[in-house]
Write a protein that holds these residues in place. Structure first.
Motif, PDB file in Angstrom:
ATOM      1  N   GLN A  25     125.010   8.382  74.915  1.00 11.80           N
ATOM      2  CA  GLN A  25     124.094   9.115  74.039  1.00 11.80           C
ATOM      3  C   GLN A  25     124.488  10.595  73.943  1.00 11.80           C
ATOM      4  O   GLN A  25     124.439  11.192  72.871  1.00 11.80           O
ATOM      5  N   ILE A  26     124.884  11.175  75.074  1.00  9.25           N
ATOM      6  CA  ILE A  26     125.338  12.567  75.078  1.00  9.25           C
ATOM      7  C   ILE A  26     126.590  12.707  74.210  1.00  9.25           C
ATOM      8  O   ILE A  26     126.722  13.636  73.412  1.00  9.25           O
ATOM      9  N   ALA A  27     127.522  11.759  74.350  1.00 12.64           N
ATOM     10  CA  ALA A  27     128.734  11.786  73.518  1.00 12.64           C
ATOM     11  C   ALA A  27     128.385  11.638  72.038  1.00 12.64           C
ATOM     12  O   ALA A  27     128.972  12.310  71.189  1.00 12.64           O
ATOM     13  N   ASP A  28     127.407  10.780  71.740  1.00 10.65           N
ATOM     14  CA  ASP A  28     126.961  10.635  70.345  1.00 10.65           C
ATOM     15  C   ASP A  28     126.429  11.958  69.805  1.00 10.65           C
ATOM     16  O   ASP A  28     126.719  12.335  68.668  1.00 10.65           O
ATOM     17  N   GLU A  29     125.648  12.683  70.629  1.00 12.63           N
ATOM     18  CA  GLU A  29     125.115  13.974  70.195  1.00 12.63           C
ATOM     19  C   GLU A  29     126.243  14.957  69.894  1.00 12.63           C
ATOM     20  O   GLU A  29     126.136  15.766  68.972  1.00 12.63           O
ATOM     21  N   LEU A  30     127.320  14.874  70.670  1.00 13.50           N
ATOM     22  CA  LEU A  30     128.475  15.761  70.467  1.00 13.50           C
ATOM     23  C   LEU A  30     129.463  15.212  69.437  1.00 13.50           C
ATOM     24  O   LEU A  30     130.486  15.837  69.158  1.00 13.50           O
ATOM     25  N   PRO A  33     133.692  10.028  70.519  1.00 10.55           N
ATOM     26  CA  PRO A  33     133.731   8.708  71.162  1.00 10.55           C
ATOM     27  C   PRO A  33     133.949   8.873  72.666  1.00 10.55           C
ATOM     28  O   PRO A  33     134.697   9.749  73.102  1.00 10.55           O
ATOM     29  N   LEU A  34     133.285   8.036  73.449  1.00 16.32           N
ATOM     30  CA  LEU A  34     133.415   8.071  74.900  1.00 16.32           C
ATOM     31  C   LEU A  34     133.603   6.648  75.387  1.00 16.32           C
ATOM     32  O   LEU A  34     132.957   5.717  74.888  1.00 16.32           O
ATOM     33  N   TYR A  35     134.485   6.481  76.378  1.00 17.49           N
ATOM     34  CA  TYR A  35     134.850   5.155  76.863  1.00 17.49           C
ATOM     35  C   TYR A  35     134.809   5.101  78.380  1.00 17.49           C
ATOM     36  O   TYR A  35     135.232   6.043  79.058  1.00 17.49           O
ATOM     37  N   LEU A  36     134.353   3.980  78.888  1.00 13.77           N
ATOM     38  CA  LEU A  36     134.520   3.644  80.293  1.00 13.77           C
ATOM     39  C   LEU A  36     135.928   3.086  80.418  1.00 13.77           C
ATOM     40  O   LEU A  36     136.353   2.250  79.605  1.00 13.77           O
ATOM     41  N   ILE A  37     136.684   3.564  81.397  1.00 13.63           N
ATOM     42  CA  ILE A  37     138.041   3.071  81.603  1.00 13.63           C
ATOM     43  C   ILE A  37     138.242   2.794  83.087  1.00 13.63           C
ATOM     44  O   ILE A  37     137.373   3.053  83.911  1.00 13.63           O
ATOM     45  N   GLY A  38     139.404   2.298  83.420  1.00 11.76           N
ATOM     46  CA  GLY A  38     139.805   2.213  84.818  1.00 11.76           C
ATOM     47  C   GLY A  38     139.392   0.945  85.531  1.00 11.76           C
ATOM     48  O   GLY A  38     139.006  -0.060  84.936  1.00 11.76           O
ATOM     49  N   GLN A  64     131.894  20.220  77.811  1.00 10.57           N
ATOM     50  CA  GLN A  64     130.547  20.254  77.237  1.00 10.57           C
ATOM     51  C   GLN A  64     129.751  19.023  77.644  1.00 10.57           C
ATOM     52  O   GLN A  64     128.550  19.107  77.932  1.00 10.57           O
ATOM     53  N   MET A  65     130.408  17.860  77.652  1.00 13.92           N
ATOM     54  CA  MET A  65     129.727  16.638  78.089  1.00 13.92           C
ATOM     55  C   MET A  65     129.267  16.762  79.530  1.00 13.92           C
ATOM     56  O   MET A  65     128.138  16.400  79.866  1.00 13.92           O
ATOM     57  N   ALA A  66     130.152  17.258  80.383  1.00 16.59           N
ATOM     58  CA  ALA A  66     129.806  17.406  81.798  1.00 16.59           C
ATOM     59  C   ALA A  66     128.610  18.330  81.968  1.00 16.59           C
ATOM     60  O   ALA A  66     127.709  18.064  82.768  1.00 16.59           O
ATOM     61  N   GLN A  67     128.584  19.412  81.225  1.00 23.90           N
ATOM     62  CA  GLN A  67     127.457  20.340  81.317  1.00 23.90           C
ATOM     63  C   GLN A  67     126.159  19.665  80.895  1.00 23.90           C
ATOM     64  O   GLN A  67     125.138  19.785  81.572  1.00 23.90           O
ATOM     65  N   LYS A  68     126.199  18.932  79.776  1.00 23.18           N
ATOM     66  CA  LYS A  68     124.992  18.237  79.306  1.00 23.18           C
ATOM     67  C   LYS A  68     124.554  17.149  80.291  1.00 23.18           C
ATOM     68  O   LYS A  68     123.365  16.947  80.509  1.00 23.18           O
ATOM     69  N   MET A  69     125.510  16.454  80.896  1.00 21.86           N
ATOM     70  CA  MET A  69     125.177  15.431  81.890  1.00 21.86           C
ATOM     71  C   MET A  69     124.509  16.071  83.100  1.00 21.86           C
ATOM     72  O   MET A  69     123.524  15.553  83.631  1.00 21.86           O
ATOM     73  N   SER A 137     133.714   0.899  74.974  1.00 21.13           N
ATOM     74  CA  SER A 137     133.036   1.949  74.231  1.00 21.13           C
ATOM     75  C   SER A 137     131.626   2.149  74.769  1.00 21.13           C
ATOM     76  O   SER A 137     130.913   1.191  75.075  1.00 21.13           O
ATOM     77  N   LEU A 138     131.230   3.406  74.866  1.00 19.92           N
ATOM     78  CA  LEU A 138     129.878   3.748  75.324  1.00 19.92           C
ATOM     79  C   LEU A 138     129.051   4.398  74.223  1.00 19.92           C
ATOM     80  O   LEU A 138     127.930   4.832  74.475  1.00 19.92           O
ATOM     81  N   THR A 139     129.586   4.473  73.013  1.00 19.48           N
ATOM     82  CA  THR A 139     128.910   5.233  71.964  1.00 19.48           C
ATOM     83  C   THR A 139     128.484   4.366  70.788  1.00 19.48           C
ATOM     84  O   THR A 139     129.116   3.364  70.463  1.00 19.48           O
ATOM     85  N   GLY A 140     127.390   4.785  70.197  1.00 15.12           N
ATOM     86  CA  GLY A 140     126.893   4.201  68.955  1.00 15.12           C
ATOM     87  C   GLY A 140     126.705   2.697  69.001  1.00 15.12           C
ATOM     88  O   GLY A 140     126.394   2.115  70.044  1.00 15.12           O
ATOM     89  N   ASP A 141     126.922   2.090  67.859  1.00 12.67           N
ATOM     90  CA  ASP A 141     126.776   0.635  67.737  1.00 12.67           C
ATOM     91  C   ASP A 141     127.880  -0.116  68.468  1.00 12.67           C
ATOM     92  O   ASP A 141     127.784  -1.331  68.640  1.00 12.67           O
TER      93      ASP A 141
END
Length: 193
Positions: A25-30, A33-38, A64-69, A137-141
């Protein structure tokens, strides 16, 4: 398209799953795209124990994401804007590593790489094995959609260990040891053989 949202919800502890939802959701606001990896993806598919280590990749705005998190969750974070990375330390010894998608070039074996920011596919191709070159993917639909350009899921299902390119073993010799760890038999989960 492979959707792993249900598997994520059952594998991750509820608070960790909620962090992943909120990170998206934070990535969506910014508008990034944000992904879980590894390894957590590989371990989830193999039904291994979750090890309180989360790796996320975005294509920009990681500090910026880290700050918002941090504002949303508390905890401590360190941002390294020159490297496009950040590290979050949250409850229960949970660590979330955030990185900007990148390419790496090694000038000599064992040397630190030269990093250039890039896109997700270029980030995944720099990894060692197909089973480690998957993202969710962790963002949007697209939340929960598996990104698997090198058929890592199929390799996990067929217990195949396939390197993305042999040069990685020269550039970073530790990867050879990782291969041995992945292919060692495990009585609990019948790992790759």
């Amino acid at each position: 398209m492979t959707l792993l949202k249900t598997e994520m919800k059952s594998y991750f502890p509820p608070n960790i799953y909620q962090y992943l939802v909120e990170a998206g959701q934070i990535a969506d606001e910014l508008e990034v795209p944000l992904y879980l990896i590894g390894g957590s993806i590989r371990d989830m598919i193999l039904d291994r124990k979750f090890d309180l280590d989360i790796d996320l990749v975005g294509e920009e705005k990681i500090p910026q994401m880290a700050q918002k998190m941090s504002e949303k969750w508390g905890g401590k974070y360190s941002a390294f804007p020159e490297f496009g990375t950040a590290k979050m330390h949250l409850d229960q010894d949970l660590t979330i590593d955030l990185a900007t998608a990148r390419t790496e070039v090694y000038d000599s074996p064992g040397a630190n790489p030269r990093v250039t920011f890039s896109h997700l596919k270029e980030d995944l191709i720099r990894r060692d094995f197909t089973i480690n070159a998957m993202a969710i993917s962790l963002t949007g639909d697209d939340f929960g959609v598996l990104v698997d350009p090198f058929q890592g899921l199929e390799d996990l299902q067929t217990k195949t260990m396939r390197a993305l390119h042999e040069q990685k073993f020269i550039e970073d010799p530790v990867r050879s040891w990782r291969c041995l760890l992945y292919t060692s038999p495990s009585p609990r989960d019948g790992l790759l053989s």
